[in-house]
Design a protein around this motif. Sequence first.
Motif, PDB file in Angstrom:
ATOM      1  N   GLU A 199       0.928  -1.211   0.031  1.00 60.15           N
ATOM      2  CA  GLU A 199      -0.015   0.188   0.126  1.00 60.15           C
ATOM      3  C   GLU A 199       0.868   1.421   0.010  1.00 60.15           C
ATOM      4  OE1 GLU A 199      -3.082  -0.169   2.991  1.00 60.15           O
ATOM      5  OE2 GLU A 199      -3.863   2.020   2.408  1.00 60.15           O
ATOM      6  N   LEU A 200       1.888   1.382   0.914  1.00 62.31           N
ATOM      7  CA  LEU A 200       2.747   2.239   0.882  1.00 62.31           C
ATOM      8  C   LEU A 200       3.430   2.597  -0.669  1.00 62.31           C
ATOM      9  CD1 LEU A 200       4.498   4.427   1.952  1.00 62.31           C
ATOM     10  CD2 LEU A 200       6.055   2.896   2.775  1.00 62.31           C
ATOM     11  N   ALA A 201       3.834   1.495  -0.997  1.00 59.93           N
ATOM     12  CA  ALA A 201       4.302   1.612  -2.495  1.00 59.93           C
ATOM     13  C   ALA A 201       3.356   2.189  -3.482  1.00 59.93           C
ATOM     14  CB  ALA A 201       4.814   0.280  -3.144  1.00 59.93           C
ATOM     15  N   HIS A 202       2.027   1.977  -3.537  1.00 58.30           N
ATOM     16  CA  HIS A 202       1.025   2.471  -4.372  1.00 58.30           C
ATOM     17  C   HIS A 202       1.048   4.166  -4.005  1.00 58.30           C
ATOM     18  CE1 HIS A 202      -0.342  -0.423  -6.910  1.00 58.30           C
ATOM     19  NE2 HIS A 202      -0.629  -1.266  -5.760  1.00 58.30           N
ATOM     20  N   LYS A 203       1.151   4.418  -2.521  1.00 63.27           N
ATOM     21  CA  LYS A 203       0.945   5.892  -2.298  1.00 63.27           C
ATOM     22  C   LYS A 203       2.183   6.561  -2.689  1.00 63.27           C
ATOM     23  CE  LYS A 203      -2.653   5.374   1.356  1.00 63.27           C
ATOM     24  NZ  LYS A 203      -2.962   4.885   2.701  1.00 63.27           N
ATOM     25  N   ILE A 204       3.116   5.869  -2.472  1.00 64.09           N
ATOM     26  CA  ILE A 204       4.457   6.688  -3.043  1.00 64.09           C
ATOM     27  C   ILE A 204       4.205   6.981  -4.607  1.00 64.09           C
ATOM     28  CG2 ILE A 204       6.833   6.452  -3.860  1.00 64.09           C
ATOM     29  CD1 ILE A 204       7.130   4.577  -1.178  1.00 64.09           C
ATOM     30  N   PHE A 205       3.608   5.941  -5.355  1.00 70.29           N
ATOM     31  CA  PHE A 205       3.470   6.548  -6.835  1.00 70.29           C
ATOM     32  C   PHE A 205       2.524   7.473  -6.962  1.00 70.29           C
ATOM     33  CE2 PHE A 205       5.389   1.993  -7.604  1.00 70.29           C
ATOM     34  CZ  PHE A 205       6.502   2.471  -8.104  1.00 70.29           C
ATOM     35  N   ASP A 206       1.270   7.330  -6.179  1.00 70.08           N
ATOM     36  CA  ASP A 206       0.453   8.503  -6.274  1.00 70.08           C
ATOM     37  C   ASP A 206       0.897   9.847  -6.127  1.00 70.08           C
ATOM     38  OD1 ASP A 206      -1.466   6.754  -6.785  1.00 70.08           O
ATOM     39  OD2 ASP A 206      -2.388   6.647  -4.638  1.00 70.08           O
ATOM     40  N   PHE A 207       1.822   9.894  -5.014  1.00 74.50           N
ATOM     41  CA  PHE A 207       2.591  11.252  -4.546  1.00 74.50           C
ATOM     42  C   PHE A 207       3.612  11.655  -5.778  1.00 74.50           C
ATOM     43  CE2 PHE A 207       5.796  13.721  -2.315  1.00 74.50           C
ATOM     44  CZ  PHE A 207       5.168  14.262  -1.481  1.00 74.50           C
ATOM     45  N   VAL A 208       4.328  10.784  -6.313  1.00 77.08           N
ATOM     46  CA  VAL A 208       5.309  11.109  -7.383  1.00 77.08           C
ATOM     47  C   VAL A 208       4.621  11.496  -8.615  1.00 77.08           C
ATOM     48  CG1 VAL A 208       7.022   9.879  -9.033  1.00 77.08           C
ATOM     49  CG2 VAL A 208       7.166   9.493  -6.293  1.00 77.08           C
ATOM     50  N   LYS A 209       3.577  11.075  -9.061  1.00 75.54           N
ATOM     51  CA  LYS A 209       2.670  11.302  -9.939  1.00 75.54           C
ATOM     52  C   LYS A 209       2.293  12.800 -10.025  1.00 75.54           C
ATOM     53  CE  LYS A 209      -1.168   9.562 -11.573  1.00 75.54           C
ATOM     54  NZ  LYS A 209      -2.500   8.672 -11.762  1.00 75.54           N
ATOM     55  N   THR A 210       2.007  13.074  -8.610  1.00 79.69           N
ATOM     56  CA  THR A 210       1.539  14.659  -8.647  1.00 79.69           C
ATOM     57  C   THR A 210       2.691  15.461  -8.198  1.00 79.69           C
ATOM     58  OG1 THR A 210       1.014  14.048  -6.405  1.00 79.69           O
ATOM     59  CG2 THR A 210      -0.922  14.130  -8.145  1.00 79.69           C
ATOM     60  N   THR A 211       3.934  15.035  -8.166  1.00 79.21           N
ATOM     61  CA  THR A 211       4.833  15.897  -7.814  1.00 79.21           C
ATOM     62  C   THR A 211       5.480  16.867  -8.553  1.00 79.21           C
ATOM     63  OG1 THR A 211       6.265  14.388  -6.284  1.00 79.21           O
ATOM     64  CG2 THR A 211       7.448  15.835  -7.529  1.00 79.21           C
ATOM     65  N   ARG A 212       5.269  16.666  -9.922  1.00 84.62           N
ATOM     66  CA  ARG A 212       5.832  17.617 -10.958  1.00 84.62           C
ATOM     67  C   ARG A 212       5.369  17.003 -12.124  1.00 84.62           C
ATOM     68  NH1 ARG A 212      11.752  19.809 -10.631  1.00 84.62           N
ATOM     69  NH2 ARG A 212      11.085  20.231  -8.510  1.00 84.62           N
ATOM     70  N   LEU A 213       4.616  17.802 -13.167  1.00 88.16           N
ATOM     71  CA  LEU A 213       4.203  17.038 -14.434  1.00 88.16           C
ATOM     72  C   LEU A 213       5.572  16.968 -15.372  1.00 88.16           C
ATOM     73  CD1 LEU A 213       0.774  18.311 -14.525  1.00 88.16           C
ATOM     74  CD2 LEU A 213       1.503  16.083 -13.975  1.00 88.16           C
ATOM     75  N   LYS A 214       6.483  16.482 -14.843  1.00 88.62           N
ATOM     76  CA  LYS A 214       7.805  16.365 -15.625  1.00 88.62           C
ATOM     77  C   LYS A 214       7.848  15.359 -16.854  1.00 88.62           C
ATOM     78  CE  LYS A 214      11.753  17.970 -12.789  1.00 88.62           C
ATOM     79  NZ  LYS A 214      12.920  17.351 -11.819  1.00 88.62           N
ATOM     80  N   SER A 215       7.229  13.997 -16.311  1.00 92.55           N
ATOM     81  CA  SER A 215       7.415  13.098 -17.087  1.00 92.55           C
ATOM     82  C   SER A 215       6.023  12.155 -17.344  1.00 92.55           C
ATOM     83  CB  SER A 215       8.451  12.114 -16.976  1.00 92.55           C
ATOM     84  OG  SER A 215       8.219  11.832 -15.561  1.00 92.55           O
TER      85      SER A 215
END
Length: 407
Positions: A391-407
Amino acid sequence: MLTGRRVLIGIGGGIATYKVCELISQLFQGGAEVRVILTEAATKFITPLTVSTLSRHRAYTDEDFWQPTHSRPLHIELGEWAEILAIAPVTANTLAKIACGLADNLLTNTVLASRCPILLAPAMNTDMWEQMSVQKNWQTLQQNPRYQGIGPESGLLACDRVGAGRMAEPAEILLSIQSLLYTGGKRDLTGKKILISAGGTREYLDPVRFIGNPSTGKMGVALARAAVSRGAYVDLVRAPMEIKLPPYLHNIRSIPVVSAAQMEQAMLEAFDRAHWTLMAAAVADVKPVDRSPSKLPKSALPSALPLEPVSDILAKLGDCKKPHQLLIGFAAQTGDIVKPALEKLAKKKLDAIVANPVDRSDAGFGSDTNQAILIDDRGRKQDIELCSKLELAHKIFDFVKTTRLKS
Ligand code: CTP
């Protein structure tokens, strides 16, 4: 990830049915509401009594399907009720019916009457599995985003054949169900290439002694599982770890390494093509100055070991990072976890960092659960309560996705 979630299990007729009992039990113990449909063939292997006892609910068979009812048809009720349908084992017969859209029993009617994600865990004899018709049906379903396949594994089959056809282990099916419940079947990372490091590096003093750490690799592997379940392609640079990664997990390229120097080389080689890189490995910070090619006798072991630092892999990646790439580090800390994590975020030129405590028994090294604070380079912070590493892994990806719309 399971509490209160509505999981429908479909059981086909094959010897692997006995393993599904374990899955049903695990789902119930995890807090899920479980309903089970048995095909007629499945009832030849296990009884509705076994399944209903484990799921704490009546089990459904084709007899129920054909009963006159005063409410709505059973396949419609079950199809609308389910948040996920996991079919295990999937036989060649059920696979063919689903691929063609046939509906001649309760299970296949429910497939058509539902809209939830469907997980398929096939099991059959190797020759049956390798038939062109079976493979074609399997490929047809794999191309449909509603279906996710798991397995089959290779090994000794009940027919004494050694080859592909064993059903995926219940623990693996459970993890896939958890991921699908989290994402609702969305593959929001499709097209992303994600580089992940996992495990704990070792610096050998001689062939039997090393400087290492207690990392089991669970967090890195959870990240890899979460990423591929969301459609990403993963390069997993794996230092020694306790857990095994099933060979049939698609879209993961596993790159084994031992020392920090090997990890550095593997990470630098794979870094260029990665959109996101997550450095979850625990890297030994130092190595012995000398390494003996043969085992040192006790008497030859020095009372003080001369050490030298290994290079900081993450900092090197930070230096060669391109604007479209995101780099995420981990900070395993005792005491105050935020301040040192912020320092590492800045020093290693990271886009985000996962700060997690390692002085608790239910978080950090070796545990199945973890707790973390996610921080990005714009100062955005998110507290993640104690949860499974998946679950933490999924939440990390959710967070990274919205960190910066770089890629
Ligand atoms: N890391 C790395 N190479 C190293 C050491 C650490 O790439 N030689 C990475 C880890 O994988 C992690 C991050 O750097 O993603 C932070 O690691 P950590 O051990 O918490 O911090 P260090 O930088 O080693 O600093 P310290 O041990 O002083 O806290």
